[in-house]
Design a protein around this motif. Structure first.
Motif, PDB file in Angstrom:
ATOM      1  N   TYR A  79      45.559  37.388  41.277  1.00 33.01           N
ATOM      2  CA  TYR A  79      46.179  38.425  41.571  1.00 33.01           C
ATOM      3  C   TYR A  79      45.656  39.574  41.065  1.00 33.01           C
ATOM      4  CZ  TYR A  79      49.875  42.107  41.495  1.00 33.01           C
ATOM      5  OH  TYR A  79      50.285  43.355  41.850  1.00 33.01           O
ATOM      6  N   THR A  80      44.959  39.292  39.979  1.00 28.05           N
ATOM      7  CA  THR A  80      43.941  40.474  39.585  1.00 28.05           C
ATOM      8  C   THR A  80      42.965  41.013  40.526  1.00 28.05           C
ATOM      9  OG1 THR A  80      42.409  39.354  38.114  1.00 28.05           O
ATOM     10  CG2 THR A  80      44.418  39.715  37.121  1.00 28.05           C
ATOM     11  N   PHE A  81      42.379  40.010  41.500  1.00 27.47           N
ATOM     12  CA  PHE A  81      41.646  40.387  42.241  1.00 27.47           C
ATOM     13  C   PHE A  81      42.033  40.789  43.556  1.00 27.47           C
ATOM     14  CE2 PHE A  81      39.135  37.560  39.747  1.00 27.47           C
ATOM     15  CZ  PHE A  81      38.010  38.324  39.522  1.00 27.47           C
ATOM     16  N   MET A  82      43.255  41.000  43.903  1.00 27.62           N
ATOM     17  CA  MET A  82      43.845  41.319  44.989  1.00 27.62           C
ATOM     18  C   MET A  82      44.063  42.791  44.852  1.00 27.62           C
ATOM     19  SD  MET A  82      47.149  38.827  45.461  1.00 27.62           S
ATOM     20  CE  MET A  82      47.906  39.537  47.129  1.00 27.62           C
ATOM     21  N   PRO A  83      43.990  43.599  46.236  1.00 25.17           N
ATOM     22  CA  PRO A  83      43.934  45.211  46.148  1.00 25.17           C
ATOM     23  C   PRO A  83      45.456  45.428  45.676  1.00 25.17           C
ATOM     24  CG  PRO A  83      44.204  44.026  48.507  1.00 25.17           C
ATOM     25  CD  PRO A  83      43.855  42.866  47.366  1.00 25.17           C
ATOM     26  N   GLN A  84      45.643  46.558  45.053  1.00 23.69           N
ATOM     27  CA  GLN A  84      46.827  46.994  44.705  1.00 23.69           C
ATOM     28  C   GLN A  84      47.349  47.710  46.090  1.00 23.69           C
ATOM     29  OE1 GLN A  84      48.211  47.010  41.511  1.00 23.69           O
ATOM     30  NE2 GLN A  84      46.660  45.720  41.244  1.00 23.69           N
ATOM     31  N   ILE A 115      44.545  39.116  31.430  1.00 25.12           N
ATOM     32  CA  ILE A 115      43.501  38.300  31.951  1.00 25.12           C
ATOM     33  C   ILE A 115      42.013  38.898  31.639  1.00 25.12           C
ATOM     34  CG2 ILE A 115      42.479  37.559  34.072  1.00 25.12           C
ATOM     35  CD1 ILE A 115      45.161  36.256  33.512  1.00 25.12           C
ATOM     36  N   ASN A 116      41.992  40.339  31.555  1.00 25.55           N
ATOM     37  CA  ASN A 116      40.848  40.878  31.216  1.00 25.55           C
ATOM     38  C   ASN A 116      40.836  41.813  30.292  1.00 25.55           C
ATOM     39  OD1 ASN A 116      38.956  39.398  33.170  1.00 25.55           O
ATOM     40  ND2 ASN A 116      40.177  40.723  34.698  1.00 25.55           N
ATOM     41  N   PRO A 117      41.352  41.626  29.033  1.00 24.21           N
ATOM     42  CA  PRO A 117      41.650  42.812  28.178  1.00 24.21           C
ATOM     43  C   PRO A 117      40.556  43.578  27.551  1.00 24.21           C
ATOM     44  CG  PRO A 117      41.463  40.568  26.927  1.00 24.21           C
ATOM     45  CD  PRO A 117      41.369  40.135  28.379  1.00 24.21           C
ATOM     46  N   GLY A 118      39.122  43.210  27.618  1.00 18.28           N
ATOM     47  CA  GLY A 118      38.203  44.119  27.521  1.00 18.28           C
ATOM     48  C   GLY A 118      37.862  45.063  28.441  1.00 18.28           C
ATOM     49  N   SER A 119      38.222  45.017  29.513  1.00 17.58           N
ATOM     50  CA  SER A 119      38.006  45.883  30.702  1.00 17.58           C
ATOM     51  C   SER A 119      39.331  46.666  31.154  1.00 17.58           C
ATOM     52  CB  SER A 119      37.603  45.249  31.927  1.00 17.58           C
ATOM     53  OG  SER A 119      38.478  44.268  32.402  1.00 17.58           O
ATOM     54  N   THR A 120      40.420  46.532  30.387  1.00 20.06           N
ATOM     55  CA  THR A 120      41.752  47.246  30.660  1.00 20.06           C
ATOM     56  C   THR A 120      41.755  48.618  29.889  1.00 20.06           C
ATOM     57  OG1 THR A 120      42.658  45.402  31.124  1.00 20.06           O
ATOM     58  CG2 THR A 120      44.004  47.294  30.631  1.00 20.06           C
ATOM     59  N   ARG A 165      53.560  39.118  44.119  1.00 17.21           N
ATOM     60  CA  ARG A 165      54.245  39.923  43.227  1.00 17.21           C
ATOM     61  C   ARG A 165      55.677  39.281  42.627  1.00 17.21           C
ATOM     62  NH1 ARG A 165      52.600  44.591  41.324  1.00 17.21           N
ATOM     63  NH2 ARG A 165      54.827  45.406  40.916  1.00 17.21           N
ATOM     64  N   ALA A 166      56.363  39.008  43.922  1.00 13.87           N
ATOM     65  CA  ALA A 166      57.653  38.231  44.052  1.00 13.87           C
ATOM     66  C   ALA A 166      57.735  37.251  43.134  1.00 13.87           C
ATOM     67  CB  ALA A 166      58.432  38.321  45.197  1.00 13.87           C
ATOM     68  N   VAL A 167      56.865  36.377  43.409  1.00 11.93           N
ATOM     69  CA  VAL A 167      56.544  34.866  43.036  1.00 11.93           C
ATOM     70  C   VAL A 167      56.352  35.014  41.326  1.00 11.93           C
ATOM     71  CG1 VAL A 167      55.370  32.793  42.723  1.00 11.93           C
ATOM     72  CG2 VAL A 167      55.900  33.685  44.849  1.00 11.93           C
ATOM     73  N   LEU A 168      55.473  35.992  41.053  1.00  2.00           N
ATOM     74  CA  LEU A 168      55.141  36.332  39.540  1.00  2.00           C
ATOM     75  C   LEU A 168      56.483  36.783  38.763  1.00  2.00           C
ATOM     76  CD1 LEU A 168      51.721  38.097  39.916  1.00  2.00           C
ATOM     77  CD2 LEU A 168      52.135  35.782  38.681  1.00  2.00           C
ATOM     78  N   PHE A 169      57.177  37.796  39.554  1.00  2.00           N
ATOM     79  CA  PHE A 169      58.324  38.246  38.866  1.00  2.00           C
ATOM     80  C   PHE A 169      59.516  36.794  38.539  1.00  2.00           C
ATOM     81  CE2 PHE A 169      57.489  42.598  40.184  1.00  2.00           C
ATOM     82  CZ  PHE A 169      57.575  43.208  38.686  1.00  2.00           C
ATOM     83  N   LEU A 227      58.633  34.117  37.943  1.00  2.00           N
ATOM     84  CA  LEU A 227      58.207  33.231  36.600  1.00  2.00           C
ATOM     85  C   LEU A 227      58.348  34.100  35.516  1.00  2.00           C
ATOM     86  CD1 LEU A 227      55.085  31.809  38.691  1.00  2.00           C
ATOM     87  CD2 LEU A 227      57.141  30.458  37.767  1.00  2.00           C
ATOM     88  N   GLU A 228      58.954  35.201  35.545  1.00  3.09           N
ATOM     89  CA  GLU A 228      58.985  36.091  34.384  1.00  3.09           C
ATOM     90  C   GLU A 228      57.737  36.693  33.861  1.00  3.09           C
ATOM     91  OE1 GLU A 228      61.529  34.342  31.659  1.00  3.09           O
ATOM     92  OE2 GLU A 228      63.340  34.142  32.952  1.00  3.09           O
ATOM     93  N   ILE A 229      56.940  37.190  34.871  1.00  2.00           N
ATOM     94  CA  ILE A 229      55.695  37.737  34.602  1.00  2.00           C
ATOM     95  C   ILE A 229      55.512  39.062  35.212  1.00  2.00           C
ATOM     96  CG2 ILE A 229      53.144  37.379  34.990  1.00  2.00           C
ATOM     97  CD1 ILE A 229      53.676  34.347  35.015  1.00  2.00           C
ATOM     98  N   ASP A 230      55.277  40.024  34.683  1.00  2.00           N
ATOM     99  CA  ASP A 230      55.264  41.484  34.967  1.00  2.00           C
ATOM    100  C   ASP A 230      53.809  41.445  35.685  1.00  2.00           C
ATOM    101  OD1 ASP A 230      54.990  44.112  35.669  1.00  2.00           O
ATOM    102  OD2 ASP A 230      55.773  44.745  33.625  1.00  2.00           O
ATOM    103  N   PRO A 231      53.543  41.628  37.138  1.00  2.00           N
ATOM    104  CA  PRO A 231      52.200  41.608  37.585  1.00  2.00           C
ATOM    105  C   PRO A 231      51.226  42.825  37.199  1.00  2.00           C
ATOM    106  CG  PRO A 231      53.944  41.647  39.430  1.00  2.00           C
ATOM    107  CD  PRO A 231      54.642  41.625  38.041  1.00  2.00           C
ATOM    108  N   ASP A 232      52.244  44.015  36.854  1.00  2.00           N
ATOM    109  CA  ASP A 232      51.332  45.170  36.180  1.00  2.00           C
ATOM    110  C   ASP A 232      50.795  45.118  34.933  1.00  2.00           C
ATOM    111  OD1 ASP A 232      52.332  46.507  38.714  1.00  2.00           O
ATOM    112  OD2 ASP A 232      54.071  47.038  37.823  1.00  2.00           O
ATOM    113  N   GLU A 233      51.054  44.138  34.319  1.00  2.00           N
ATOM    114  CA  GLU A 233      50.560  43.776  32.879  1.00  2.00           C
ATOM    115  C   GLU A 233      49.369  42.731  33.009  1.00  2.00           C
ATOM    116  OE1 GLU A 233      51.402  45.689  30.248  1.00  2.00           O
ATOM    117  OE2 GLU A 233      52.843  46.629  31.556  1.00  2.00           O
ATOM    118  N   LEU A 234      49.109  41.927  34.146  1.00  2.00           N
ATOM    119  CA  LEU A 234      48.269  41.093  34.172  1.00  2.00           C
ATOM    120  C   LEU A 234      46.881  41.477  34.029  1.00  2.00           C
ATOM    121  CD1 LEU A 234      49.568  38.725  37.088  1.00  2.00           C
ATOM    122  CD2 LEU A 234      49.497  38.211  34.609  1.00  2.00           C
TER     123      LEU A 234
END
Length: 69
Positions: free
Chosen positions: A13-18, A59-64, A42-46, A48-55
């Motif tokens: 998901y982090t590699f998908m375009p917004q 996944i890459n905390p150093g580049s956020t 996005r719907a599947v992630l939601f 699973l109770e995962i906020d896609p906007d926070e991924l």
């Protein structure tokens, strides 16, 4: 879904375009299909109770960038 499968979904998901980046100019006639696929993931992630906007930060905390809040 195993933990590894979930992690793979998060990384992919982090590699998908917004959605805001998808337009007819860049993607041609496929732009609607691409938007539908992004929303599906996005719907599947939601579900699973995962906020896609926070991924990105998970996944890459150093580049956020830091939050401005």
């Amino acid at each position: 879904m195993t933990d590894d499968q979930l992690q793979a979904l998060k990384i992919a998901y982090t590699f998908m375009p917004q959605s805001i980046e998808v337009n007819k100019y860049e993607y041609g006639e496929d732009y609607k299909r691409v938007l539908e696929q992004i929303e599906f993931v996005r719907a599947v992630l939601f579900e699973l109770e995962i906020d896609p906007d926070e991924l990105g930060g998970e996944i890459n905390p150093g580049s956020t960038p830091n939050s401005c809040y």
